[in-house]
Design an enzyme around this catalytic site. Sequence first.
Site, PDB file in Angstrom:
ATOM      1  N   GLU A   1      13.258 -16.090  -1.636  1.00 37.35           N
ATOM      2  CA  GLU A   1      13.459 -17.320  -0.874  1.00 37.35           C
ATOM      3  C   GLU A   1      12.215 -18.211  -0.919  1.00 37.35           C
ATOM      4  O   GLU A   1      12.310 -19.436  -0.830  1.00 37.35           O
ATOM      5  CB  GLU A   1      13.777 -17.001   0.589  1.00 37.35           C
TER       6      GLU A   1
ATOM      7  N   ASP B   1       0.832  -1.197   0.000  1.00 34.46           N
ATOM      8  CA  ASP B   1       0.000   0.000   0.000  1.00 34.46           C
ATOM      9  C   ASP B   1       0.870   1.253   0.000  1.00 34.46           C
ATOM     10  O   ASP B   1       1.897   1.320   0.692  1.00 34.46           O
ATOM     11  CB  ASP B   1      -0.888  -0.015   1.250  1.00 34.46           C
TER      12      ASP B   1
END
Length: 539
Positions: A252, A210
């Site tokens: 990851e 956001d």
Amino acid sequence: MAANRPSGATANWWRDAAIYQIYVRSFADGDGDGTGDLAGVRAKLPYLVELGVDALWFTPWYLSPLADGGYDVADYRTIDPAFGTLAEAEKLIAEARALGIRTIIDIVPNHVSDQHAWFTAALAAGPGSPERDLFHFRPGRGPDGAVPPNDWVSEFGGTPWTRLPDGEWYLHLFAAQQPDLNWAHPAVRQEHEDVLRFWFERGVSGVRIDSAALPAKDPALPDFTEGRDPHPYIDRDELHDIYRSWRAIADEYGAIFVGEVWLPDAERFARYLRPDELHTAFNFNFLACPWDAGLLRSAIDDTLAEHALVGAPATWVLSNHDVTRTVTRYGRRDTGFDFAAKTFGTPTDLSLGTRRARAAALLSLALPGAAYLYQGEELGLPEADIPRDRIQDPMHFRSGGTDPGRDGCRVPLPWSAQAPYAGFGSAAEPWLPQPAGWSFYAADAQGADPDSMLSLYREALRLRRTEPGFGPGTAGERLTWLPTAPGVLAFTRTDRLVCVVNLIGEAVELPGHTEVLLTSGPLADGGRLPQDTAAWLRG
């Protein structure tokens, strides 16, 4: 819990995904208390599978006093009790994934709630304390410190500073209940990286960021000067180091980021999409574009060009939880969108708006890249008129009551034409009132109507998944425009796929084709394409 690592072609699912935005509070009420919840979403997963979306983006579902629709987060590791529990969120993520639907959550890095533990500790600790260093506390100006520390203007209007009884002021670019974090403090960075790992470990496939261009501030917090470069709080260079560290964590887990980045400068916008930063960003130029062939073509060309600079896929958005619904906007004299232009009582032709929204759906879903659908868009919901005494959006109150706010696009969805509250919930009135006739748009009725907006979206999304011409293409894919009369848009993708949209006042001949795959409305005599109608063709 092991990291969810990508495998094979699924690692690039996000490049051409259809992603459905869920505003939990208004999606479906599972426990009958008038507020949407995770139980309601879980119950509607079969509907979302049938609709044909690839992922769900959830606006904030965290613990929040809801001063700004959940974007005032009190605890990122706790689901708000109105919505359910953390265990229920984990079940929802897993159940959706088992059905082939990924989950994207919202992160709000610019600010937290004034009820967040960090901010309550800062208030208690007082001026000069380490706790206050996590935010932007400053003395006021003037002999008695009664003037705000600088002249910035809040995103919601008025000053972004609130003074405390101890004399200090704190910064909040949004509502006073949303204090801005100090991103120059290492603890702020560490906390957000920990939060990302917390949710990635629970199976989340992506994060929407956001107000992604706002978190970093000039440490001096200077007065605003028009044209000053760099800006004191928008698009500062420090942000890119933050997002590079986030990207390393996402990699990851095979997770992705989509940024809410409102920037007019194409080159600076593209910097956020470099290969080691965010994967995608929302395309607000297309969302706000008026229903005009020339302007739409320019918005499409500009979008593809700015994304090609960094090899990123574009995103196509027609509406969201902040924006006047498409059916209403396209039925007005001014078909663009601007927060400053929102007023009460704007005349609207919903029949015209619906016809254009159907055409816009086929246009947006035919473009190369990812598509975002806001809940209810597939039902053709209009913007609702909320009685003034029921409005909850802080934008309305900060404007002094002149702005109708964003509640009109957040009204709880209609699921069943014959059920109480149009099937949103069974026992209590919804948290926002549904307009009279809301059941007309109910999903069950539309699902049985082959000519409904819902049926159009289902078929469009099915073709988008199964037709090779809608594939993701290359990172810098361009569409090819076809020669047309002024006011008509027509382009080809791959595998002879053609999209044509007529925005002029008379029916036009379709380009040469072997098959009509889908139209947004009936064709005219002779197979011509009427005004405000779109078609997908096989060339």
